[in-house]
Design an enzyme around this catalytic site. Sequence first.
Site, PDB file in Angstrom:
ATOM      1  N   SER A 128       0.865  -1.183   0.000  1.00  0.00           N
ATOM      2  CA  SER A 128       0.000   0.000   0.000  1.00  0.00           C
ATOM      3  C   SER A 128       0.901   1.232   0.000  1.00  0.00           C
ATOM      4  O   SER A 128       1.974   1.232   0.622  1.00  0.00           O
ATOM      5  CB  SER A 128      -0.872   0.017   1.250  1.00  0.00           C
ATOM      6  OG  SER A 128      -1.442   1.308   1.415  1.00  0.00           O
ATOM      7  N   TYR A 141      -1.989  -1.295  10.095  1.00  0.00           N
ATOM      8  CA  TYR A 141      -2.049  -1.585   8.659  1.00  0.00           C
ATOM      9  C   TYR A 141      -0.769  -1.089   7.966  1.00  0.00           C
ATOM     10  O   TYR A 141      -0.149  -1.816   7.180  1.00  0.00           O
ATOM     11  CB  TYR A 141      -3.291  -0.909   8.072  1.00  0.00           C
ATOM     12  CG  TYR A 141      -3.498  -1.143   6.596  1.00  0.00           C
ATOM     13  CD1 TYR A 141      -3.986  -2.354   6.121  1.00  0.00           C
ATOM     14  CD2 TYR A 141      -3.217  -0.143   5.664  1.00  0.00           C
ATOM     15  CE1 TYR A 141      -4.188  -2.570   4.763  1.00  0.00           C
ATOM     16  CE2 TYR A 141      -3.417  -0.337   4.309  1.00  0.00           C
ATOM     17  CZ  TYR A 141      -3.901  -1.547   3.853  1.00  0.00           C
ATOM     18  OH  TYR A 141      -4.096  -1.766   2.510  1.00  0.00           O
TER      19      TYR A 141
HETATM   20  N1  LIG Z   1      -8.694  -0.918  -1.757  1.00  0.00           N
HETATM   21  C1  LIG Z   1      -7.698  -0.097  -1.530  1.00  0.00           C
HETATM   22  O1  LIG Z   1      -7.867   1.148  -1.499  1.00  0.00           O
HETATM   23  C2  LIG Z   1      -6.305  -0.632  -1.316  1.00  0.00           C
HETATM   24  C3  LIG Z   1      -5.247   0.282  -1.298  1.00  0.00           C
HETATM   25  C4  LIG Z   1      -3.969  -0.189  -1.088  1.00  0.00           C
HETATM   26  C5  LIG Z   1      -3.724  -1.531  -0.920  1.00  0.00           C
HETATM   27  N2  LIG Z   1      -4.770  -2.409  -0.938  1.00  0.00           N
HETATM   28  C6  LIG Z   1      -4.451  -3.826  -0.721  1.00  0.00           C
HETATM   29  O2  LIG Z   1      -4.902  -4.575  -1.817  1.00  0.00           O
HETATM   30  C7  LIG Z   1      -5.235  -5.901  -1.411  1.00  0.00           C
HETATM   31  C8  LIG Z   1      -6.637  -6.251  -1.907  1.00  0.00           C
HETATM   32  O3  LIG Z   1      -7.538  -5.301  -1.396  1.00  0.00           O
HETATM   33  P1  LIG Z   1      -8.998  -5.096  -1.991  1.00  0.00           P
HETATM   34  O4  LIG Z   1      -9.301  -3.649  -1.863  1.00  0.00           O
HETATM   35  O5  LIG Z   1      -9.131  -5.763  -3.295  1.00  0.00           O
HETATM   36  O6  LIG Z   1      -9.835  -5.838  -0.836  1.00  0.00           O
HETATM   37  P2  LIG Z   1     -11.077  -6.831  -0.840  1.00  0.00           P
HETATM   38  O7  LIG Z   1     -11.957  -6.591  -2.013  1.00  0.00           O
HETATM   39  O8  LIG Z   1     -11.664  -6.758   0.535  1.00  0.00           O
HETATM   40  O9  LIG Z   1     -10.359  -8.254  -1.021  1.00  0.00           O
HETATM   41  C9  LIG Z   1      -9.645  -8.834   0.022  1.00  0.00           C
HETATM   42  C10 LIG Z   1      -9.398 -10.286  -0.340  1.00  0.00           C
HETATM   43  O10 LIG Z   1      -8.666 -10.876   0.749  1.00  0.00           O
HETATM   44  C11 LIG Z   1      -9.249 -12.129   1.042  1.00  0.00           C
HETATM   45  N3  LIG Z   1      -9.079 -12.428   2.467  1.00  0.00           N
HETATM   46  C12 LIG Z   1      -9.599 -11.745   3.529  1.00  0.00           C
HETATM   47  N4  LIG Z   1      -9.262 -12.338   4.686  1.00  0.00           N
HETATM   48  C13 LIG Z   1      -8.518 -13.429   4.348  1.00  0.00           C
HETATM   49  C14 LIG Z   1      -7.870 -14.451   5.086  1.00  0.00           C
HETATM   50  N5  LIG Z   1      -7.934 -14.510   6.433  1.00  0.00           N
HETATM   51  N6  LIG Z   1      -7.163 -15.394   4.431  1.00  0.00           N
HETATM   52  C15 LIG Z   1      -7.088 -15.381   3.073  1.00  0.00           C
HETATM   53  N7  LIG Z   1      -7.694 -14.453   2.305  1.00  0.00           N
HETATM   54  C16 LIG Z   1      -8.394 -13.492   2.938  1.00  0.00           C
HETATM   55  C17 LIG Z   1     -10.710 -12.005   0.689  1.00  0.00           C
HETATM   56  O11 LIG Z   1     -11.182 -13.286   0.298  1.00  0.00           O
HETATM   57  P3  LIG Z   1     -12.357 -14.104   1.055  1.00  0.00           P
HETATM   58  O12 LIG Z   1     -13.155 -13.117   1.857  1.00  0.00           O
HETATM   59  O13 LIG Z   1     -13.120 -14.704  -0.075  1.00  0.00           O
HETATM   60  O14 LIG Z   1     -11.605 -15.102   1.881  1.00  0.00           O
HETATM   61  C18 LIG Z   1     -10.687 -11.072  -0.513  1.00  0.00           C
HETATM   62  O15 LIG Z   1     -10.631 -11.791  -1.712  1.00  0.00           O
HETATM   63  C19 LIG Z   1      -5.126  -5.915   0.115  1.00  0.00           C
HETATM   64  O16 LIG Z   1      -3.883  -6.481   0.489  1.00  0.00           O
HETATM   65  C20 LIG Z   1      -5.173  -4.438   0.479  1.00  0.00           C
HETATM   66  O17 LIG Z   1      -4.492  -4.176   1.679  1.00  0.00           O
HETATM   67  C21 LIG Z   1      -6.065  -2.003  -1.146  1.00  0.00           C
END
Ligand SMILES: NC(=O)c1ccc[n+]([C@@H]2O[C@H](COP(=O)([O-])OP(=O)(O)OC[C@H]3O[C@@H](n4cnc5c(N)ncnc54)[C@H](OP(=O)(O)O)[C@@H]3O)[C@@H](O)[C@H]2O)c1
Length: 266
Positions: A128, A141
């Site tokens: 991030s 985080y």
């Molecule tokens: N959205 C943003 O603004 C943003 C910005 C910077 C970085 N990121 C990073 O990008 C990545 C994806 O984020 P996103 O926004 O796409 O989030 P998201 O839509 O909430 O997706 C998160 C994914 O993580 C999986 N997950 C959650 N808990 C888990 C566990 N205990 N074990 C294995 N898998 C698990 C979920 O799968 P299930 O629920 O199906 O298990 C889901 O597919 C994350 O690492 C986040 O920190 C996001």
Amino acid sequence: MSRVAVVTGASSGIGRATAVALVERGYRVIGTSRAPDAIGAGAVSGVEYRALDLTEKASVEAFVAGLDQVDVLVNNAGESQAGPLAELPSEAVERLFHLNVLGPVALTQALLPGMRQRGYGRVVMVGSMLASFPMPYRSSYVATKAALRGFAVAARFEESVFGVWITAVEPGQVDTGLRDRRTKYLAEGSPHTADFTTFLAKLDEQQARGITPEKVAGTIVTAIEARRPRPLYAVGSNAPAMFALRRLLPRTVLERIIARAYGLSR
Ligand SMILES: NC(=O)c1ccc[n+]([C@@H]2O[C@H](COP(=O)([O-])OP(=O)(O)OC[C@H]3O[C@@H](n4cnc5c(N)ncnc54)[C@H](OP(=O)(O)O)[C@@H]3O)[C@@H](O)[C@H]2O)c1
């Protein structure tokens, strides 16, 4: 023969978009979810879904045991967490480190030897931009994402000589709905209540205006397919301008800019 890619957290957001992009480019994609059978209509055609809970050592081991060849690992799954450091329950911090850091590191350690043996591998750590632009109420985080980047940029020296490249992709704000799944901790009567509430409202507002997960997936594919992937790719939240400012401005000035942008009383 097509390359085999594992994408963790492929049920939604950035992971799902990355799975789509990789299938379109001819990869055999293994996508993970804690509950693959519950993905339903969100499932991507052509993706093989398997169960993985990164907070459970036994689940990581069982997942790895079921893998044969893996050429590309996208460590994407993660949780967003917010709360004043003084009020974060230790179990919540531990869970976050297992999910955002220790699970992905264990997975990487298990898959690196096979990649090295075959002389080709790509590992992408989805971090991030907050690791470079820390925000209040996000300490746990921010710390996990800084740790993940540390593993990526240090270990890449060890593996690149064997054709295995480890790289970090750091998104800014992305509109994925992650904000609705963010875990929040605030003690009753907390002295941080006013600032925390203002901050979260601003954060959610900015995330709703964020870039698409498809744009981040594009950067992840660029990192995977580069002949010599860079240590770090940042995407979204005006990354080039923000990193230039970070180089030019004293840290204290940057801190004030961030506080103002989030309506904090500093
Ligand atoms: N959205 C943003 O603004 C943003 C910005 C910077 C970085 N990121 C990073 O990008 C990545 C994806 O984020 P996103 O926004 O796409 O989030 P998201 O839509 O909430 O997706 C998160 C994914 O993580 C999986 N997950 C959650 N808990 C888990 C566990 N205990 N074990 C294995 N898998 C698990 C979920 O799968 P299930 O629920 O199906 O298990 C889901 O597919 C994350 O690492 C986040 O920190 C996001």
